[in-house]
Design an enzyme around this catalytic site. Structure first.
Site, PDB file in Angstrom:
ATOM      1  N   SER A   1       0.840  -1.198   0.000  1.00 40.11           N
ATOM      2  CA  SER A   1       0.000   0.000   0.000  1.00 40.11           C
ATOM      3  C   SER A   1       0.872   1.244   0.000  1.00 40.11           C
ATOM      4  CB  SER A   1      -0.872  -0.036   1.261  1.00 40.11           C
ATOM      5  OG  SER A   1      -1.440   1.221   1.502  1.00 40.11           O
TER       6      SER A   1
ATOM      7  N   THR B   1       0.572   3.536   1.783  1.00 42.74           N
ATOM      8  CA  THR B   1       0.732   3.971   3.165  1.00 42.74           C
ATOM      9  C   THR B   1       2.149   3.701   3.692  1.00 42.74           C
ATOM     10  OG1 THR B   1      -0.259   3.821   5.353  1.00 42.74           O
ATOM     11  CG2 THR B   1      -0.253   1.829   4.106  1.00 42.74           C
TER      12      THR B   1
ATOM     13  N   TYR C   1      -2.166  -0.707  10.621  1.00 41.76           N
ATOM     14  CA  TYR C   1      -2.373  -1.402   9.351  1.00 41.76           C
ATOM     15  C   TYR C   1      -1.175  -1.160   8.427  1.00 41.76           C
ATOM     16  CZ  TYR C   1      -3.774  -1.891   4.504  1.00 41.76           C
ATOM     17  OH  TYR C   1      -3.787  -2.210   3.167  1.00 41.76           O
TER      18      TYR C   1
ATOM     19  N   LYS D   1       2.026  -3.637   6.702  1.00 46.67           N
ATOM     20  CA  LYS D   1       2.448  -3.733   5.290  1.00 46.67           C
ATOM     21  C   LYS D   1       3.954  -3.499   5.178  1.00 46.67           C
ATOM     22  CE  LYS D   1      -1.479  -4.616   3.339  1.00 46.67           C
ATOM     23  NZ  LYS D   1      -1.708  -5.945   2.746  1.00 46.67           N
TER      24      LYS D   1
ATOM     25  N   PHE E   1      -2.438   2.600  -4.692  1.00 46.46           N
ATOM     26  CA  PHE E   1      -2.921   3.888  -4.213  1.00 46.46           C
ATOM     27  C   PHE E   1      -4.394   3.686  -3.806  1.00 46.46           C
ATOM     28  CE2 PHE E   1       0.623   6.756  -4.176  1.00 46.46           C
ATOM     29  CZ  PHE E   1       1.590   5.847  -4.521  1.00 46.46           C
TER      30      PHE E   1
ATOM     31  N   ARG F   1      -6.255  12.429  -3.333  1.00 48.53           N
ATOM     32  CA  ARG F   1      -5.753  11.055  -3.428  1.00 48.53           C
ATOM     33  C   ARG F   1      -5.655  10.638  -4.892  1.00 48.53           C
ATOM     34  NH1 ARG F   1      -5.023  12.105   1.002  1.00 48.53           N
ATOM     35  NH2 ARG F   1      -5.664  11.089   2.942  1.00 48.53           N
TER      36      ARG F   1
HETATM   37  P1  NAD Z   1     -10.853  -7.549   1.061  1.00 46.14           P
HETATM   38  O1  NAD Z   1     -11.063  -7.513   2.520  1.00 46.14           O
HETATM   39  O2  NAD Z   1     -12.018  -7.334   0.170  1.00 46.14           O
HETATM   40  O3  NAD Z   1     -10.144  -8.911   0.632  1.00 46.14           O
HETATM   41  C1  NAD Z   1      -9.274  -9.589   1.493  1.00 46.14           C
HETATM   42  C2  NAD Z   1      -9.652 -11.064   1.458  1.00 46.14           C
HETATM   43  O4  NAD Z   1      -8.772 -11.792   2.313  1.00 46.14           O
HETATM   44  C3  NAD Z   1     -11.080 -11.338   1.962  1.00 46.14           C
HETATM   45  O5  NAD Z   1     -11.731 -12.186   1.059  1.00 46.14           O
HETATM   46  C4  NAD Z   1     -10.870 -12.009   3.318  1.00 46.14           C
HETATM   47  O6  NAD Z   1     -11.894 -12.915   3.616  1.00 46.14           O
HETATM   48  C5  NAD Z   1      -9.518 -12.687   3.125  1.00 46.14           C
HETATM   49  N1  NAD Z   1      -8.754 -12.877   4.352  1.00 46.14           N
HETATM   50  C6  NAD Z   1      -8.489 -11.960   5.315  1.00 46.14           C
HETATM   51  N2  NAD Z   1      -7.755 -12.513   6.297  1.00 46.14           N
HETATM   52  C7  NAD Z   1      -7.530 -13.801   5.933  1.00 46.14           C
HETATM   53  C8  NAD Z   1      -6.839 -14.884   6.535  1.00 46.14           C
HETATM   54  N3  NAD Z   1      -6.237 -14.736   7.710  1.00 46.14           N
HETATM   55  N4  NAD Z   1      -6.805 -16.066   5.885  1.00 46.14           N
HETATM   56  C9  NAD Z   1      -7.425 -16.216   4.699  1.00 46.14           C
HETATM   57  N5  NAD Z   1      -8.112 -15.234   4.079  1.00 46.14           N
HETATM   58  C10 NAD Z   1      -8.171 -14.035   4.703  1.00 46.14           C
HETATM   59  O7  NAD Z   1      -9.702  -6.463   0.744  1.00 46.14           O
HETATM   60  P2  NAD Z   1      -9.213  -5.883  -0.653  1.00 46.14           P
HETATM   61  O8  NAD Z   1      -9.646  -4.470  -0.740  1.00 46.14           O
HETATM   62  O9  NAD Z   1      -9.536  -6.822  -1.747  1.00 46.14           O
HETATM   63  O10 NAD Z   1      -7.657  -5.861  -0.383  1.00 46.14           O
HETATM   64  C11 NAD Z   1      -6.822  -6.940  -0.745  1.00 46.14           C
HETATM   65  C12 NAD Z   1      -5.413  -6.672  -0.265  1.00 46.14           C
HETATM   66  O11 NAD Z   1      -4.964  -5.431  -0.792  1.00 46.14           O
HETATM   67  C13 NAD Z   1      -5.287  -6.531   1.251  1.00 46.14           C
HETATM   68  O12 NAD Z   1      -4.087  -7.134   1.653  1.00 46.14           O
HETATM   69  C14 NAD Z   1      -5.243  -5.044   1.476  1.00 46.14           C
HETATM   70  O13 NAD Z   1      -4.550  -4.711   2.647  1.00 46.14           O
HETATM   71  C15 NAD Z   1      -4.492  -4.582   0.241  1.00 46.14           C
HETATM   72  N6  NAD Z   1      -4.767  -3.195  -0.108  1.00 46.14           N
HETATM   73  C16 NAD Z   1      -6.051  -2.795  -0.314  1.00 46.14           C
HETATM   74  C17 NAD Z   1      -6.326  -1.465  -0.619  1.00 46.14           C
HETATM   75  C18 NAD Z   1      -7.744  -0.981  -0.797  1.00 46.14           C
HETATM   76  O14 NAD Z   1      -7.969   0.239  -0.765  1.00 46.14           O
HETATM   77  N7  NAD Z   1      -8.725  -1.847  -0.986  1.00 46.14           N
HETATM   78  C19 NAD Z   1      -5.270  -0.555  -0.732  1.00 46.14           C
HETATM   79  C20 NAD Z   1      -3.967  -1.007  -0.521  1.00 46.14           C
HETATM   80  C21 NAD Z   1      -3.724  -2.336  -0.216  1.00 46.14           C
HETATM   81  C1  WQD Z   2     -10.125   9.085   0.939  1.00 43.73           C
HETATM   82  C2  WQD Z   2     -10.408  10.539   1.275  1.00 43.73           C
HETATM   83  C3  WQD Z   2     -10.818  10.981   3.593  1.00 43.73           C
HETATM   84  C4  WQD Z   2     -14.552   8.760   3.868  1.00 43.73           C
HETATM   85  C5  WQD Z   2      -7.211   4.223   2.949  1.00 43.73           C
HETATM   86  C6  WQD Z   2      -6.032   3.557   3.609  1.00 43.73           C
HETATM   87  C7  WQD Z   2      -5.048   3.098   2.573  1.00 43.73           C
HETATM   88  C8  WQD Z   2      -5.735   2.241   1.534  1.00 43.73           C
HETATM   89  C9  WQD Z   2      -6.916   2.924   0.944  1.00 43.73           C
HETATM   90  C10 WQD Z   2      -5.813   0.005   2.151  1.00 43.73           C
HETATM   91  C11 WQD Z   2      -9.719  10.990   2.552  1.00 43.73           C
HETATM   92  C12 WQD Z   2     -12.034  11.287   2.751  1.00 43.73           C
HETATM   93  C13 WQD Z   2     -13.394   9.344   3.391  1.00 43.73           C
HETATM   94  C14 WQD Z   2     -15.623   9.599   4.276  1.00 43.73           C
HETATM   95  C15 WQD Z   2     -14.310  11.508   3.665  1.00 43.73           C
HETATM   96  N1  WQD Z   2      -6.260   1.079   2.153  1.00 43.73           N
HETATM   97  N2  WQD Z   2     -13.274  10.698   3.287  1.00 43.73           N
HETATM   98  N3  WQD Z   2     -15.456  10.948   4.141  1.00 43.73           N
HETATM   99  O1  WQD Z   2      -7.680   7.193   3.718  1.00 43.73           O
HETATM  100  O2  WQD Z   2      -6.764   7.636   1.404  1.00 43.73           O
HETATM  101  O3  WQD Z   2      -6.737   5.373   2.273  1.00 43.73           O
HETATM  102  O4  WQD Z   2      -7.790   3.349   1.989  1.00 43.73           O
HETATM  103  O5  WQD Z   2      -5.847  -1.051   2.197  1.00 43.73           O
HETATM  104  O6  WQD Z   2      -4.030   2.402   3.227  1.00 43.73           O
HETATM  105  O7  WQD Z   2      -5.414   4.485   4.494  1.00 43.73           O
HETATM  106  O8  WQD Z   2      -8.891   6.336   1.655  1.00 43.73           O
HETATM  107  O9  WQD Z   2     -11.241   6.198   0.964  1.00 43.73           O
HETATM  108  O10 WQD Z   2     -10.700   6.221   3.428  1.00 43.73           O
HETATM  109  O11 WQD Z   2     -10.393   8.295   2.104  1.00 43.73           O
HETATM  110  O12 WQD Z   2     -14.219  12.749   3.585  1.00 43.73           O
HETATM  111  O13 WQD Z   2     -16.664   9.155   4.747  1.00 43.73           O
HETATM  112  O14 WQD Z   2     -11.801  10.698   1.510  1.00 43.73           O
HETATM  113  O15 WQD Z   2     -10.644  11.983   4.563  1.00 43.73           O
HETATM  114  O16 WQD Z   2      -9.283  12.282   2.338  1.00 43.73           O
HETATM  115  P1  WQD Z   2      -7.481   6.753   2.341  1.00 43.73           P
HETATM  116  P2  WQD Z   2     -10.385   6.680   2.061  1.00 43.73           P
END
Ligand code: NAD
Ligand code: WQD
Length: 340
Positions: A124, A126, A149, A153, A178, A231
């Protein structure tokens, strides 16, 4: 290639399954469904017109992982499984370290035992931390993530780098996402958050569909063009394609090791611009109110996306309009997500 997709039933996982299968790869999903539904896999099967093998298991369960690797002769792992809610990670840090760090350690151990030494990891943006200048460039390295979190990562990235340094047979891609949003253009799969959404676009969509009364915008006094945070939002299908490219780049690779890539568009959009774009594209009403800042939010960040373009031949192709249209198609056709 035959790929084990941990967390394959989740938001990004399901979209990646579709792109992997469409590109001719074979998949096995490994998921404990703690944040997803088996119905998501059924929808993927409908989209691709074939069965998707699933192992219901936890990545912390070494015996279950060993059985999965023994049964399915996979060549690589795409590792999505983990917990991802920033706010929850402040309240339950141990659960985040357990699932994300210990879980990944178990997975890497099982891979080592099975002789599968190729991994694509969901990292991420982050990990760049609170003090990094924008745009974020891979060469800057990791900073100090602002929440548990993000810290998990960063630890996992380090663990994978240490492993690859110790044994040159390992090959890893660390993909720093992102802000993924949007849904498959079919409207059959999409993001289905449990409870009240934490992320911006799922919240906006649920306001538009009538599940939530109004959007709270967290602060309008940031040093950005309209005072709201900025973002780098990218379409989840573009992100999914990035995984296929990262996987395919490994094929025929002469040197192993770790490669880190930003997956973003390289452009920032503010919260108010997001709301306006959603309203314009969908014609829906999104009442909002400005409230105080959310703890831990950074004012603005976006990717320098050139490394993935040059080395993987990947760049985000879909527009903000595509992201809004596809999110709304998913949300309006599935107002209760997969539960409906
Ligand atoms: P999600 O929660 O929709 O998918 C994660 C999946 O992993 C789920 O199906 C959940 O059931 C499974 N899971 C969780 N813990 C588990 C475990 N211990 N054993 C087996 N399965 C498990 O999330 P997503 O948005 O699809 O994200 C996928 C990956 O990408 C995550 O690692 C997340 O941290 C990373 N990521 C997501 C975002 C985002 O904004 N969605 C941004 C950056 C990184
Ligand atoms: C985006 C913008 C909020 C909700 C997070 C994690 C990152 C990644 C993606 C990973 C921000 C604003 C949001 C609301 C708002 N996750 N906002 N009202 O915070 O950039 O990233 O998700 O797995 O690691 O930190 O994403 O969608 O939460 O927020 O005003 O109800 O929207 O302040 O500026 P963020 P977000």
């Amino acid at each position: 290639m035959k790929v084990l997709v941990s967390g394959g039933a989740g938001y990004i996982g399901t979209h990646t399954l579709v792109e992997l299968i469409s590109a001719g790869h074979e998949v096995v999903v490994y998921d404990n469904f703690c944040n997803s539904s088996p119905r998501a896999i059924t929808r993927v099967e409908e989209l691709v017109g074939q069965k998707v093998p699933v192992v219901r298991g936890d990545i912390r369960d070494r015996a279950c992982l060993d059985r999965a690797f023994a049964k399915h002769s996979v060549e690589a792992v795409i590792h999505f499984a983990g917990l991802k809610a920033v706010g929850e990670s402040y309240r339950q840090p141990l659960s985040y370290y357990d699932n994300n760090v210990i879980g990944t350690q178990r997975l890497l151990e099982a891979m080592e035992e099975a002789g599968v030494r190729s991994i694509v990891f969901s990292s991420s943006a982050t990990v760049y931390g609170e003090d990094a200048p924008v745009p974020y460039v891979e060469a800057m390295g990791r900073g100090r993530p602002s929440n548990p979190y993000g810290a998990t990562k960063a630890v996992v990235e380090q663990m994978i780098e240490d492993l690859a340094r110790a044994d040159s047979r390992w090959s890893a891609s660390l993909l720093r996402y992102f802000n993924p949003i949007g849904a498959h253009p079919s409207g059959r799969i999409g993001e289905d958050p449990q409870g009240i959404p934490n992320n911006l676009l799922p919240f906006i969509s649920q306001v538009a569909v009538g599940r939530l009364p109004e959007l709270s915008i967290f602060g309008d006094d940031y040093p950005t063009r309209d005072g709201t945070c900025e973002r780098d939002y990218l379409h989840v299908v573009d992100l999914a394609v990035g995984h296929v490219k990262a996987l395919e780049a490994k094929k025929g690779m002469t040197s192993s090791g770790v490669a880190t890539y930003n997956l973003g568009t390289g452009r920032g959009t503010t919260v108010l611009e997001m709301v306006r774009s959603f309203v314009q594209v969908t014609g829906q009403r999104v009442p909002y109110r400005i409230v105080s800042r959310r703890e831990g939010d950074l004012p603005a960040f976006w990717a320098d996306a050139s490394k993935a373009r040059l080395e993987l031949g990947w760049s985000a192709e879909k527009t903000l309009e595509d992201m809004m249209r596809d999110s709304w198609r998913w949300q309006s056709a599935n107002p209760e997500g997969y539960g409906g």
